[in-house]
Design an enzyme around this catalytic site. Structure first.
Site, short mmCIF file in Angstrom:
data_model
loop_
_atom_site.label_atom_id
_atom_site.label_comp_id
_atom_site.label_asym_id
_atom_site.label_seq_id
_atom_site.Cartn_x
_atom_site.Cartn_y
_atom_site.Cartn_z
N ILE A 1 -7.30 7.84 -0.99
CA ILE A 1 -7.28 6.38 -1.05
C ILE A 1 -8.15 5.96 0.13
O ILE A 1 -7.98 6.45 1.25
CB ILE A 1 -5.85 5.82 -0.97
CG1 ILE A 1 -5.83 4.29 -0.89
CG2 ILE A 1 -5.05 6.40 0.20
CD1 ILE A 1 -4.41 3.68 -1.00
N SER A 2 -9.11 5.09 -0.11
CA SER A 2 -10.04 4.70 0.94
C SER A 2 -9.29 4.05 2.11
O SER A 2 -8.23 3.42 1.94
CB SER A 2 -11.06 3.71 0.40
OG SER A 2 -11.85 4.30 -0.61
N GLN A 3 -9.88 4.18 3.30
CA GLN A 3 -9.36 3.53 4.50
C GLN A 3 -9.31 2.01 4.29
O GLN A 3 -10.22 1.45 3.70
CB GLN A 3 -10.35 3.88 5.62
CG GLN A 3 -10.04 3.34 6.95
CD GLN A 3 -11.04 3.85 7.99
OE1 GLN A 3 -11.83 4.75 7.72
NE2 GLN A 3 -10.99 3.26 9.15
N ARG B 1 0.82 -1.21 0.00
CA ARG B 1 0.00 0.00 0.00
C ARG B 1 0.86 1.27 0.00
O ARG B 1 0.43 2.32 -0.49
CB ARG B 1 -0.95 -0.01 1.22
CG ARG B 1 -2.07 1.04 1.17
CD ARG B 1 -3.11 0.79 2.26
NE ARG B 1 -4.27 1.66 2.15
CZ ARG B 1 -4.42 2.79 2.86
NH1 ARG B 1 -3.50 3.17 3.71
NH2 ARG B 1 -5.50 3.53 2.70
#
Ligand code: SAH
Length: 214
Positions: free
Chosen positions: A63-65, A37
């Site tokens: 960027i999503s959790q 990530r």
């Protein structure tokens, strides 16, 4: 400690935290345990890549959790070889999770800059999928129907084209709402019947019409 080992340990810690929060499908957690990530987040934020929080990427997007990525992937129930359409490629992290789950992935991003960055990141990591710069409201008719559709931006309402491009027996996971969203799972039961269930509150960047060149 070598960088690789450090990130691997951070990933394992994140996966453990996610497992404590919800009984996610272990295949989803295995994908998260594998994907670097730190390569998807903005430069300088690598040290925050394995915190369970959203982070900024280019073009004022996020960027999503990891929890949200895990939940959407879990709800989608991806099977190997499923044709999956994603709306909102962003940095490409969610798309990488879908590829790891064995899906044939098609992903659309409206911001040119993000589309190009995601293409490079995913290419460098050897992920094979189809990326498009375009407006997700239209879906991708030439590749329809899709067994699964995942929307990763907040849709004011469910786009008609996406309902039409969902295969009978297929499933869409979409956050719906303008000011905060409810995660909806929509199953297409037949040509004309859909069943919707709700799965909690989230906060996404908005799904916008048209494309942006930047
Ligand atoms: N899945 C992404 C999340 C990115 S945030 C990730 O893993 O990082 C949501 C993205 O949806 C943003 O990049 C935004 O530009 C994009 N978006 C918003 N409206 C869109 C639309 N109509 N079509 C395609 N992408 C859209």
């Amino acid at each position: 400690m070598a960088e690789d080992t450090k990130y691997k340990l951070l990933r394992q810690r994140l996966v453990e935290q996610l497992r404590q929060k919800y009984p996610f499908d272990e295949r989803v957690l295995a994908a998260i345990a594998k994907i670097p990530r730190q390569i998807f987040v903005a430069t300088g934020l690598e040290r925050l890549a394995y915190e369970d929080r959203p982070l900024p990427i280019a073009a004022q997007q996020t960027i999503s959790q990891p929890y949200t990525v895990a939940m959407q992937s879990h709800l989608l129930e991806v099977k190997k070889w499923d044709k999956v359409l994603e709306i909102g490629t962003g940095c490409g992290y969610q798309a990488a999770v879908l590829v790891e789950l064995g899906a044939k992935v098609y992903s659309i991003e409206r911001q040119k800059e993000l589309y190009e960055q995601a293409r490079k990141t995913l290419w460098d990591l050897h992920y094979q999928l189809s990326l498009f710069h375009g407006d997700g409201y239209a879906g991708k008719l030439i590749f329809a129907p899709f067994q699964k559709i995942i929307v990763t931006c907040g849709a004011p309402s469910v786009p008609q084209a996406l309902l039409e491009q969902l295969a009978v027996g297929g499933r869409m996971v979409i956050p719906v709402g303008s000011n905060g969203q409810t995660m909806q799972v929509i199953d297409r039961l037949s040509e004309t019947e859909y069943r919707t269930t709700s799965h909690g509150k989230y906060s996404f960047v908005p799904m916008l019409e048209g494309t942006a060149e930047k």
